[in-house]
Structure formats: C-alpha cells, structure tokens
Design a protein around this motif. Structure first.
Motif, PDB file in Angstrom:
ATOM      1  N   HIS A 390      22.256  43.085  57.749  1.00  0.00           N
ATOM      2  CA  HIS A 390      22.879  44.398  57.818  1.00  0.00           C
ATOM      3  C   HIS A 390      24.345  44.218  58.205  1.00  0.00           C
ATOM      4  O   HIS A 390      24.658  43.535  59.195  1.00  0.00           O
ATOM      5  N   GLN A 402      32.872  49.646  53.469  1.00  0.00           N
ATOM      6  CA  GLN A 402      31.603  50.375  53.413  1.00  0.00           C
ATOM      7  C   GLN A 402      30.997  50.386  54.812  1.00  0.00           C
ATOM      8  O   GLN A 402      30.893  49.350  55.472  1.00  0.00           O
ATOM      9  N   ARG A 405      25.897  48.251  54.856  1.00  0.00           N
ATOM     10  CA  ARG A 405      25.232  47.649  53.703  1.00  0.00           C
ATOM     11  C   ARG A 405      24.021  46.874  54.214  1.00  0.00           C
ATOM     12  O   ARG A 405      24.104  46.173  55.228  1.00  0.00           O
ATOM     13  N   ASP A 411      19.597  40.108  47.240  1.00  0.00           N
ATOM     14  CA  ASP A 411      21.048  40.235  47.376  1.00  0.00           C
ATOM     15  C   ASP A 411      21.682  38.969  47.928  1.00  0.00           C
ATOM     16  O   ASP A 411      22.895  38.767  47.787  1.00  0.00           O
TER      17      ASP A 411
END
Length: 509
Positions: A390, A402, A405, A411
């Motif tokens: 995270h 951001q 995420r 990912d």
C-alpha cells in the motif's frame, strides 16, 4: 561453469539446487558437486524435476572447530582435489554460518567466485559473549580485505551475498518509491517498523534434541533469518539518504526470549495437556530442561534502533524477529527436517515505512498455509504467495501524486512473459543464483549486480550490534544495559543498480 556447493543440507536442497538445475538447463551452469560432513555425504543428492532428474555427488570432509579462521590442511586438500578433478569455476557457500568464514576465505584465496549465503558469519555464544558478538563485525572486515586482495589479483573476482529480498520485486519497488520521494522532497526515511514471524512451534524436547536451526550454539533467530531484515532495512534507508543526511551511526537496544523463557510461556505440563502422547515421548523434566537450555540463543528478538547522521536522529526503527508466532502445527510428531519448512511453520511479515509527511509504505506478506490446500487462492491474504504493498502519498502538497495505491501480486510482477520475476521468495532466490552465474558468463556487468559483498558492511554491523546488546544484558544478569553504539558508514558507495538479472532469469524458464 562447474559449481562446487559447500553444504548440502535442507536449505540447499530446497533453495539452491532447483535454481542450479534451471541454470544448467539455460547453459549457465555445468556439473554440480557437493561438499559436506560424512553423515550427509554417504549418498548422492537427487535434484531437478521428474522429467529431468539429476544426481549431485557429495564429497566428504571432516568437521573442524568453528573457532578456526582457516580451513584445516585435510579439508583444504580435499577441496583442492575436487576443484582440479571437477574443473570447478565457482563456489556456493551454504554451510552452517559459523563456518562460512574459512570456506569463503579459501575460495577467494583460490581465485574462485563465491555466492555466499546469509548471514555472512556468526560465532558460538554470540548472544551471551560480547567478544563473540563483536567478532561478527570484525569478520566483515576480514572478508572485505580478502575480497579486495583477490580482486587485485584478478579484477574478474566477485563475491555475491544471497540475501534474496534485494531481488524480490516488492522489496525493490519499496526502494524505488523511497528514492523517488527523496529526490523530490529531500526527505529521508524517518521511521521503519518491521516484523517477521515464522510460526515455528518447537516442543520442549525438540529445543534440546533437534540440531537444525537450533539454539544450543548460543545464537538463534537473529542468525536463522534475521539477516534478511538487517540487510533490507539499511538497503531501504540508503535509498532515501540525501547530501548532509547520510547515516553514520546507529544506537541499538535489543531484548530477547530464550528457550528458558519459552518454557515459562508454555510449560512442559501445558504441552502434555495440549498434545496427547507428549508426556510419554518427552524424556526431560522441567528442571532438567532448565539446566540443559541455560545459555541457549534467542528464540525471539526485538530491537529498537536510532539511525543518526552527524549526531542527529534521522530515522527510528523497530525490528521484531520471532520464531514464536501464529503456527499451524497441530501434531505431536513431525517428519525429519519438517521444522525447517512445513509442519505448520507459517511466515508473516510486515513493514511500515514513513518518509516524513510525504509518504507511507505498508508491505505485508501474510500466510496461513504453504500450499494450495483448503482451496485458498495462494495469492490472497492467507495464501502461500500473498503479498501486498500500500502506497500513501500527500496529494494535497503535490496534486500529481495519487493519495493511495494498493499493489497486489499481479501488480508487483517484474517483467513480462517468460522473463517475469514473481514477487515470491522462491523467485527472488532464483534471481540471486542466476545473476551470479550470468555475471560469470559475461552477460551482466559487475556494476549491475545487486548484492556485492562490499555493500554488506551495514547489515553486518547491525547484526553485530544486536548480538552485542543481547550479550551485554546476559553478562549483566539480564538487567537492561546501555544501548550499543556503532559507526554505520557504508563500506562503498550506494548499492549498485540491478538490470539484467531479470532478463537472465527469463532465459532459464
């Protein structure tokens, strides 16, 4: 490149041999020969896959006192004979770590490239004898001096340390994110909270009778797997260091539990009540166990660290390493060696990195099982391959950031297709072996190797400081003592980049 593997125990069979088999398939490794003590060297070791089985001959050498800093003449003669007869071009040192030093020094003196397992070294009674603890720091300088001399004789000489989290895509991503924010804000990492538990439930009689990853030598968890954290945290911190904010000193305070403490947490009577049949199997009374485990090494160790730069604390760390954590062991009996992996041993790992008011990183790997039993998705929380990262950033300061995420297994995969490196410890270990052999084959330059020995001064000193703190407390009758303060300058410039190891791994698949 024919390879000599010194030490062919459970760790080598589970981790190194599958990677060497893949390297053989890719043409990076030739014949593999093992070296071990007589009771292990009786038969050849089978490895590889069912469709491509292989056998590694294992040559016997006699044991020698761990206090020796050079190999005895008889052991050296056996090794020299194997090197000549088998045309050995590289050495993997994967023995019990208290004898890493003489084997590594021999290989460097012989001009043989070395893949050295972690930890670099350890000494008997490191957690109870301050001199033994200090020797861990001294050993690094002995190894580095030998390495520098070997490189003067042959610039192609390389020693790589198999601390696999440096190759792990999730851990690498954390480092990249730290460096990115440091570049923009000039802010280093300001705190790290790290914990690792491996869910090992070792029963009272096993504390005495089992020799693998044991505590009877006067060291334990910090040597069994602690080096991963001693290496990873400074490696992350280095990514955030800025001019004028380089860490030059550490202050360490460590506390631990030992087998005698574990037997106070769960007594012999508790075990007899929880596990039917234990009372019949166990030959030791509580009083006998207290006497037998006196002076044993650490089961769990927690440390608080202040990382300083020019007298100011730039980062705080809490590093908590525990064997005694959530386990899935439910049986009295275990197959031989199953306490190394299996028999309910479950890993759970957490890291929280704060970078001032700008970034927080939460990396978690939470298991409740090793395989795909019970129908659990191995990549989901509780699965054998669970990993998640995270990323929190201050988007009110920088709108292009951001706010949050969440990066899951998919990912964090590095590369694509056949060259993909999975975010698992298995894949990372394979990368370590691949990079080493690929460099020797001329495919990867030295500047792109991830874990050169010269870059391991900081983890060696953090490990030494941990044991110094434990040993001083032991010597003072268990009372709290002043923290250990050691200089923390790196031996080299910041850690080199990694590039081609991932592509090389793809070539092996």
């Amino acid at each position: 490149m024919n390879v000599l593997v010194v030490g062919v125990g459970q760790h080598t069979r589970l981790n190194h041999l599958p990677a060497l088999a893949a390297a053989q398939d890719a043409g990076l490794a030739g014949a593999v020969t093992g070296i071990d003590l007589p009771d292990t060297a009786d038969t050849a070791v089978e490895y590889g896959t069912s469709d491509r089985p292989r056998r590694m001959p294992v040559i016997s050498v006699q044991p020698f006192p761990v206090s020796r800093r050079a190999l005895p003449g008889g052991v050296r003669r056996v090794l020299e004979d194997v090197v000549e007869r088998e045309r050995i071009g590289a050495v993997v040192v994967a023995t019990e770590p208290s004898v890493h030093l003489p084997y590594a020094l021999w290989a460097m003196e012989r001009g043989l490239p070395v893949l050295l397992d972690k930890p670099l070294t350890v000494h008997p009674c490191a957690s109870t004898d301050p001199a033994a603890a200090q020797s861990i720091a001294d050993d690094f300088h002995t190894l580095l001096a030998a390495y520098q001399e070997a490189r003067r004789r042959d610039p192609r000489m390389v020693v790589s340390v198999l601390s696999q989290r440096r190759w792990h895509p999730a851990f690498r991503r954390v480092r990249e994110l730290i460096a990115e924010v440091a570049e923009v804000t000039n802010c280093p990492v300001t705190s790290v909270q790290s914990s690792h538990g491996d869910g090992q439930w070792r029963l009272p009689d096993e504390l005495v009778d089992l020799g693998y990853h044991s505590f009877d030598r006067g060291y334990g968890k910090a040597s069994h797997s602690g080096y991963h954290h001693f290496d990873t945290v400074p490696w992350w911190l280095a990514a955030g260091e800025r001019p004028g904010k380089a860490i030059d000193e550490i202050e360490v305070h460590a506390a631990c539990t030992r087998p005698a403490d574990f037997l106070a947490q769960l007594t012999v009577a508790d075990h007899a009540r929880l596990l039917p049949g234990f009372a019949d199997r166990n030959p030791y009374t509580e009083q006998a166990l207290d006497r037998l485990v006196a002076g044993f090494g650490e089961v769990d160790v927690f440390l608080n660290v202040a990382y300083r730069s020019r007298g100011r604390v730039v980062a705080l760390g809490s590093h908590n390493l525990a064997h005694t954590t959530f386990s899935q062991r439910g049986s009295l009996h275990s197959a031989p060696g199953s306490l190394y992996k299996g028999n309910g041993r479950i890993g759970q790992e957490n890291h929280i990195i704060q970078q001032g008011p700008f970034q927080a990183l939460h990396l978690r790997a939470l298991q409740t099982l090793h395989g795909d039993e019970d129908g659990i998705d191995p990549r989901a929380a509780g699965g054998a391959d669970h990993i998640e990262l995270h990323v929190f950033r201050n988007d009110r300061l920088r709108p292009e950031w951001q706010r949050h995420r969440a990066l899951a297994f998919a990912d964090l995969v590095q590369g694509r297709g056949d060259s993909a490196v999975l975010p698992t410890q298995r894949s990372a270990r394979t990368c370590a072996v691949t990079e080493f052999l690929s460099h020797l084959a001329g495919h990867i330059p030295r500047t792109e190797m991830v874990s050169d020995l010269a870059d391991h001064r900081r983890p060696a000193r953090l490990m030494a400081a941990t044991y110094l703190s434990l040993a001083r407390r032991w010597a003072d009758g268990g009372r709290p003592t002043a923290p250990v303060v050691l200089d923390f300058h790196p031996a080299t410039a910041p850690a080199p980049r990694a590039g081609h190891a991932f592509a090389a791994l793809g070539a092996m698949r």
